[in-house]
Design a protein around this motif. Structure first.
Motif, PDB file in Angstrom:
ATOM      1  N   ILE A  44       0.887  -0.975  -0.158  1.00 55.26           N
ATOM      2  CA  ILE A  44      -0.072  -0.239  -0.108  1.00 55.26           C
ATOM      3  C   ILE A  44       0.856   1.258   0.014  1.00 55.26           C
ATOM      4  CG2 ILE A  44      -1.484   1.367   1.468  1.00 55.26           C
ATOM      5  CD1 ILE A  44      -3.002  -1.197   2.388  1.00 55.26           C
ATOM      6  N   VAL A  45       1.988   1.276   0.787  1.00 59.08           N
ATOM      7  CA  VAL A  45       2.704   2.490   0.791  1.00 59.08           C
ATOM      8  C   VAL A  45       3.828   2.638  -0.121  1.00 59.08           C
ATOM      9  CG1 VAL A  45       4.501   3.614   2.529  1.00 59.08           C
ATOM     10  CG2 VAL A  45       2.532   2.369   3.436  1.00 59.08           C
ATOM     11  N   LEU A  46       4.429   1.259  -0.287  1.00 58.23           N
ATOM     12  CA  LEU A  46       5.561   1.409  -1.251  1.00 58.23           C
ATOM     13  C   LEU A  46       5.202   1.112  -2.849  1.00 58.23           C
ATOM     14  CD1 LEU A  46       8.412   0.066   0.667  1.00 58.23           C
ATOM     15  CD2 LEU A  46       7.812   2.341   0.237  1.00 58.23           C
ATOM     16  N   VAL A  53       6.092   6.824   6.925  1.00 58.24           N
ATOM     17  CA  VAL A  53       6.373   7.684   5.629  1.00 58.24           C
ATOM     18  C   VAL A  53       5.030   7.611   4.608  1.00 58.24           C
ATOM     19  CG1 VAL A  53       8.648   6.828   5.625  1.00 58.24           C
ATOM     20  CG2 VAL A  53       7.317   5.525   4.383  1.00 58.24           C
ATOM     21  N   ALA A  54       4.040   7.045   5.120  1.00 60.77           N
ATOM     22  CA  ALA A  54       2.888   7.228   4.125  1.00 60.77           C
ATOM     23  C   ALA A  54       2.354   8.424   4.023  1.00 60.77           C
ATOM     24  CB  ALA A  54       1.879   6.057   4.702  1.00 60.77           C
ATOM     25  N   ASP A  55       1.568   8.770   2.882  1.00 55.18           N
ATOM     26  CA  ASP A  55       0.745   9.963   3.001  1.00 55.18           C
ATOM     27  C   ASP A  55      -0.380   9.873   3.048  1.00 55.18           C
ATOM     28  OD1 ASP A  55       0.589   9.689  -1.029  1.00 55.18           O
ATOM     29  OD2 ASP A  55      -0.659   8.978   0.625  1.00 55.18           O
ATOM     30  N   THR A  73       5.764  -2.138  10.474  1.00 56.99           N
ATOM     31  CA  THR A  73       4.538  -1.717   9.826  1.00 56.99           C
ATOM     32  C   THR A  73       4.333  -0.015  10.051  1.00 56.99           C
ATOM     33  OG1 THR A  73       3.216  -3.800   9.815  1.00 56.99           O
ATOM     34  CG2 THR A  73       1.895  -2.064   9.652  1.00 56.99           C
ATOM     35  N   GLY A  74       4.847   0.005  11.646  1.00 54.27           N
ATOM     36  CA  GLY A  74       4.670   1.767  11.801  1.00 54.27           C
ATOM     37  C   GLY A  74       5.641   2.506  11.084  1.00 54.27           C
ATOM     38  N   LEU A  94      -4.403   2.177   4.548  1.00 52.37           N
ATOM     39  CA  LEU A  94      -3.995   1.315   5.589  1.00 52.37           C
ATOM     40  C   LEU A  94      -4.843   1.102   6.449  1.00 52.37           C
ATOM     41  CD1 LEU A  94      -0.345   2.165   6.011  1.00 52.37           C
ATOM     42  CD2 LEU A  94      -1.112  -0.075   5.627  1.00 52.37           C
ATOM     43  N   GLN A  95      -5.442   2.229   7.061  1.00 57.83           N
ATOM     44  CA  GLN A  95      -6.523   1.890   8.294  1.00 57.83           C
ATOM     45  C   GLN A  95      -7.629   1.094   7.782  1.00 57.83           C
ATOM     46  OE1 GLN A  95      -8.566   5.696   9.228  1.00 57.83           O
ATOM     47  NE2 GLN A  95      -8.076   5.240  11.467  1.00 57.83           N
ATOM     48  N   PHE A  96      -8.073   1.485   6.562  1.00 60.08           N
ATOM     49  CA  PHE A  96      -9.272   0.725   6.183  1.00 60.08           C
ATOM     50  C   PHE A  96      -8.913  -0.952   6.123  1.00 60.08           C
ATOM     51  CE2 PHE A  96     -13.243   2.860   5.453  1.00 60.08           C
ATOM     52  CZ  PHE A  96     -12.928   4.004   5.652  1.00 60.08           C
ATOM     53  N   TRP A  97      -7.612  -0.968   5.720  1.00 59.86           N
ATOM     54  CA  TRP A  97      -7.452  -2.633   5.414  1.00 59.86           C
ATOM     55  C   TRP A  97      -7.235  -3.115   6.727  1.00 59.86           C
ATOM     56  CZ3 TRP A  97      -4.011  -6.330   6.442  1.00 59.86           C
ATOM     57  CH2 TRP A  97      -3.937  -7.329   5.546  1.00 59.86           C
ATOM     58  N   GLY A  98      -6.522  -2.224   7.590  1.00 58.80           N
ATOM     59  CA  GLY A  98      -6.403  -2.954   9.143  1.00 58.80           C
ATOM     60  C   GLY A  98      -7.603  -3.261   9.793  1.00 58.80           C
TER      61      GLY A  98
END
Lengths: 278, 298, 377
Positions: free
Chosen positions: C142-144, C212-214, C206-207, C221-225
């Motif tokens: 998701i982030v990279l 570094v996430a926008d 993960t933290g 990420l939050q919704f995935w979690g």
């Protein structure tokens, strides 16, 4: 699946232990131990703490690996898988904690894990086993709520379920291995369980019990193996082995046997009225 | 073979059979004739600027629903809301029974768009480009989708001229001002707009300089990045709070306080959709921004 | 039946439910009755969920046409059904209900197996590191996905994140397994402790990614979690179904072994169970099924703990019945939670993980408080 290494002289009704050794890493716990036990008799294994009694038992039941040879019902134990061993012998542990609220009937039923029989037979067998140990009517009681003595009797019922016929029609005699089975029980239940074990032997099964209590041993065992430092100190008929001299040597502690008129002999620490000295 | 082995094989076969059945199943789309949207009378507009354009074309009577970002004009806000543009629920959109969906670039998620495409409802994608040419293109696209290109063309030309005029006026006023557009300060983290964003686009149109144009998209800035950006003015979206309090709180951030903007407490807040929507109101927004920048510098 | 008195009828129905036998120590008829009830309940809930939503669709009229659709004999909507209604049921609700059933079943059965293996009613599938690893795998992409991992992202398209989650889960479990297994023997105690350490490690990594996430990525990420069944489509069902079905069909073979394991590992071996093989297969099946579930629906918690425990209290701990019942009840609960998730704040959707947590956490506490005399775990 079954590796057979039957030596010519051995019948399938014996348990032959030949130069068995068990080591934890480099440290030997059991050394070069040999003896032979016959079905139909109860063998008690005694000795001070750390003498390797339980380890020897675990080698015989197939739980730990060993050097040397253990032949049970004609097969080398090392070469048998868990399912095969389960048809030949049952093991009663010292005490059993169960983490889920099973009832007595379910715990006893676990002894039938290896069985393929139908439901009807299962419940009959469970009922009979409970009757044997004097716990008829306990089927729906929760195991975790029972007293130590009751729990141990339930476990014995389970083990009996597993090896129900000491002398099956289509196989070699079965064996019952008991690991300090009565250590945590009151005297009434101690006697009760020892009687049941003895009865199993009388009906043709083999019984091997690691024992703590010398008097119970003297009362019930037919043969005795005395261990010390991982080695065999003595082995033979009860009358030959249960002597003050031998026991004192084994336990490194002065013991004497008191004979009473018309009653069972009693093994006690040697000495007079005062507390026993070193 | 033993009963157990046979059971094993039975279940494995069952699992394989079910899998095979599932594989034969539909990955092929349900076929439907794509309707022609030009005559559509039940239109859903997704995207604030799209909705504004529909109103500007005078076609608002054909609108039956809009998305959460479509808040202008007031009549649009009165229409039913089918969800946030990036998190549309397919059932939500379908429930209003549209025959045309006007979808701004960036609508999502992808699964929703896929399902809507299968439904046979006409879908017109409206491209997003953060420039005046982009705005004009949007007007023409929406006009064509609604079958009113004859009205859209004059509107497009008018906006084109208006935007060009606003640009040249702004040129003198705000030239060279370094502006930092901050998206959010939640949790003490400064989230800023780099190049390729709507904020960057409007700053260019207003003749100002984006203080952090060296990255694309939205990024969290470290203290050092803030200091080296050295903005003259901070620009933020107005979320309905009062303006004064915002500046105090904002410039209490240690790094921001050290910037030229922070030292002089220069903060501009403007409505989000108004400033960044890239729609009919953008020319006005350019003039507005340029004026505020000029005022704040003097 | 009509000529029986009321007490006689009540008695017969009780007997049918197996309650009488249960009181005599034999809980098997009761267990079978519970499973029967659960089968009916699952079908009912699936139907109810299909019929729920902002658009009123005559579900019962549509159902007969469904098999034809799957056999590719149907093009477009069937006669007498509007295309919209057909799409809503076949492309939106049905895949969602099916996925909910699969994921609910997978998580619940995984929980039951883990509880049996660890001999602890508080174990859940996450204990072998699957969820933590899957979460990290997903976060990574998701982030990279737009930066360092862009080429891989381009290769797998929309499957990138689910694949990454699945791979992450399996790798973490494998790692954990290696740490906990020595000379061919797996120590569950070591697994537990190592799982905590590994969980902390993946959490930290993960933290780092979160840091570094926008903005958009953070929201993803939050919704995935939190977990969600939104966006369920047949592609997702197809990717998760084979693994989950294989696990559901394979797990009953573990029943005997898990039952015997209640006595402890040594006694289970004495009774004839190959304990290490049991551990290997259990861990593998649970990791695969949980990984697949987490991959398509994000991290949904508490189903694995609540469902088996509830059933154990009702019908006893016999895994031969507990495992199928867990699958059914897990499916029911997740479908119910999902139906709630998409109606409670319509037209928006609440992530399903919130609902399961809201329902599950108090229940979890209740389990802890209810344990016999509050003595050790």
């Amino acid at each position: 699946m079954l590796h057979q290494s039957i030596t010519a002289a051995v019948s399938t009704s014996a348990l032959v232990v030949d130069r068995v050794g068990v080591a934890a890493g480099k440290v030997p716990i059991v050394r070069d131990l040999s003896f032979r036990a016959e079905a139909g008799r109860m063998l008690a294994i005694i000795g001070p703490s750390g003498s390797g009694k339980t380890t020897l038992l675990r080698a015989m039941t197939g739980e730990v690996s060993y050097s040397g040879s253990v032949v049970l019902a004609g097969y080398e134990v090392r070469g048998l898988g868990p399912e095969a061993l389960a048809t030949l012998r049952g093991v009663l542990p010292q005490a059993s904690q169960i983490s889920f609220p099973l009832n007595v009937s379910e715990v006893v039923g676990l002894g039938l894990t290896g069985e393929r029989r139908g439901r009807r037979h299962r419940h009959l067998r469970i009922a009979e086993a409970l009757a044997r140990v004097g716990l008829t009517g306990f089927e729906s009681r929760v195991y975790q709520d029972l007293s130590g003595g009751e729990q141990q009797r339930v476990q014995l019922a389970r083990v009996l379920c597993q090896v129900w016929e000491p002398l099956p029609l289509d196989g070699p005699p079965r064996w019952l291995f008991l690991d300090e089975p009565v250590s945590s029980l009151d005297i009434r239940h101690q006697v009760q369980i020892m009687r049941l074990a003895q009865d199993y032997a009388r009906r043709g099964g083999g019984v091997i019990a690691v024992m703590h209590d010398l008097n119970l041993t003297a009362a019930f065992a037919d043969e005795v193996l005395v261990m010390r430092g991982g080695e065999r100190l003595a082995f033979g008929q009860r009358e030959e082995v249960i002597t003050a001299k031998l026991l004192s040597e084994a336990y490194d502690f002065p013991l004497e046997i008191l004979k009473r008129e018309g009653a069972r002999s009693v093994i006690v620490p040697a000495g007079g009225e005062e507390a026993p000295g070193p | 073979m033993t009963v157990r082995k046979r059971n094993h094989i039975c279940s494995l076969t069952a699992a394989l059979a079910l899998t095979a059945a599932a594989m034969l199943a539909p990955s092929r789309p349900i076929l439907a004739e794509p309707a022609r949207g030009q005559d559509a009378s039940r239109v859903v507009a997704i995207g604030g600027s799209v909705t504004e354009i529909v109103f500007a074309l005078g076609e608002q009577d054909r609108l039956i629903a809009r998305d959460t970002t479509s808040t202008y004009p007031a009549q649009a806000a009165a229409l039913p809301d089918v969800g946030y543009i990036r998190a549309l629920s397919p059932e939500g959109v379908l429930s209003v029974d549209p025959d045309l969906i006007l979808m701004l670039d960036g609508s999502g998620p992808q699964e929703t768009v896929d399902v809507l495409k299968k439904s046979g409802i006409a879908i017109a994608g409206v491209p997003e480009d953060f420039s005046s040419a982009g705005i004009v293109h949007k007007v023409r696209t929406v006009g064509e989708a609604l079958g009113v290109s004859d009205k859209a063309e004059p509107l497009a030309l008018k906006l084109e001229a208006d935007l060009a005029a606003a640009r040249s006026e702004a040129e003198g006023q705000a030239a060279g001002t370094r502006v930092l557009f901050i998206l959010s300060t939640k949790g003490g983290r400064i989230l800023a707009s780099g190049s390729g964003t709507a904020a960057d686009g409007i700053l260019k149109l207003a003749g100002a300089t984006n203080a952090v144009a060296d990255f694309t998209g939205y990024k969290q800035l470290s203290d050092e990045a803030i200091l080296s950006a050295a903005p003259d003015v901070v620009l933020m979206m107005d979320r309905g709070g009062d303006h004064g309090a915002g500046a105090e709180e904002l410039f209490s951030h240690p790094a921001l306080a050290q910037t030229p903007a922070g030292k002089n407490k220069r903060l501009i807040k403007m409505g989000g959709q108004y400033l960044l929507g890239f729609g009919p109101r953008t020319a006005e927004a350019i003039r507005d921004l340029a004026q505020q920048l000029a005022a704040i510098r003097s | 039946m009509s000529d029986l008195t009321i007490p006689e009828r009540a008695f017969l129905s009780l007997k049918w439910l197996g309650l009488q036998e249960a009181r005599q120590g034999n809980r098997e008829p009761l267990a079978r009755a519970v499973i029967g009830v659960l089968v009916v309940a699952t079908l009912a809930i699936m139907l109810a969920s299909l019929a729920t939503g902002p658009i009123a669709v005559p579900v019962l009229e549509l159902l007969p046409h469904v098999p034809a659709y799957f056999l590719s004999a149907l093009e477009g909507a069937p006669e007498g059904v509007t295309l919209r209604d057909w799409i809503v049921v076949m492309e939106i609700r049905l895949p969602r209900v099916v996925l909910g059933a699969l994921v609910g079943a997978a998580l619940a059965v995984s929980g039951a197996v883990m509880q049996g293996l660890f001999r602890n009613p508080l174990a859940d599938p996450g204990i072998i590191g699957v969820s933590a690893g899957a979460g990290f795998g997903a976060a990574l992409f998701i982030v990279l996905g737009n930066a360092a991992l862009a080429p891989l992202m381009a290769l797998f398209g929309i499957y990138a994140v689910p694949l990454a989650a699945f791979a992450g889960g399996l790798i973490t479990t494998l790692l954990l397994y290696r740490i906990g297994t020595r000379s061919g023997i797996t120590s569950v105690a070591t697994l537990l402790l190592a799982g905590i350490a590994l969980g902390a490690l993946t959490g930290a990594m993960t933290g780092l990614l979160v840091y570094v996430a926008d903005d958009q990525q953070l929201r993803d990420l939050q919704f995935w979690g939190l977990g969600s069944l939104a966006g369920s489509n047949w592609d997702k069902v197809l990717s998760a179904a084979p693994i989950i079905l294989a696990m559901l069909l394979g797990v009953p073979f573990l029943s005997r072994g898990l039952n015997a394991l209640t006595l402890g590992e040594a006694a289970a071996a004495h009774v004839g169970i190959r304990v290490q093989r049991l551990k290997n297969i259990s861990i593998l099946l649970v990791a695969a099924a949980t990984g697949a579930s987490v991959a398509v629906s994000g991290g949904i918690g508490f189903v694995g703990i609540v469902v088996p425990h509830l059933l154990r209290l009702t019908m006893g701990p016999d895994h031969r019945y507990l495992l199928p019942a867990s699958a059914l009840l897990g499916a029911c609960l997740l479908i119910a939670a999902d139906t709630l998730a998409r109606t409670i704040v319509a037209p928006a959707e609440m992530p399903i993980g919130i609902i399961t947590a809201f329902a599950g956490a108090p229940f979890f506490l209740w389990i802890l408080l209810r344990r016999r005399g509050l003595t050790g775990l």
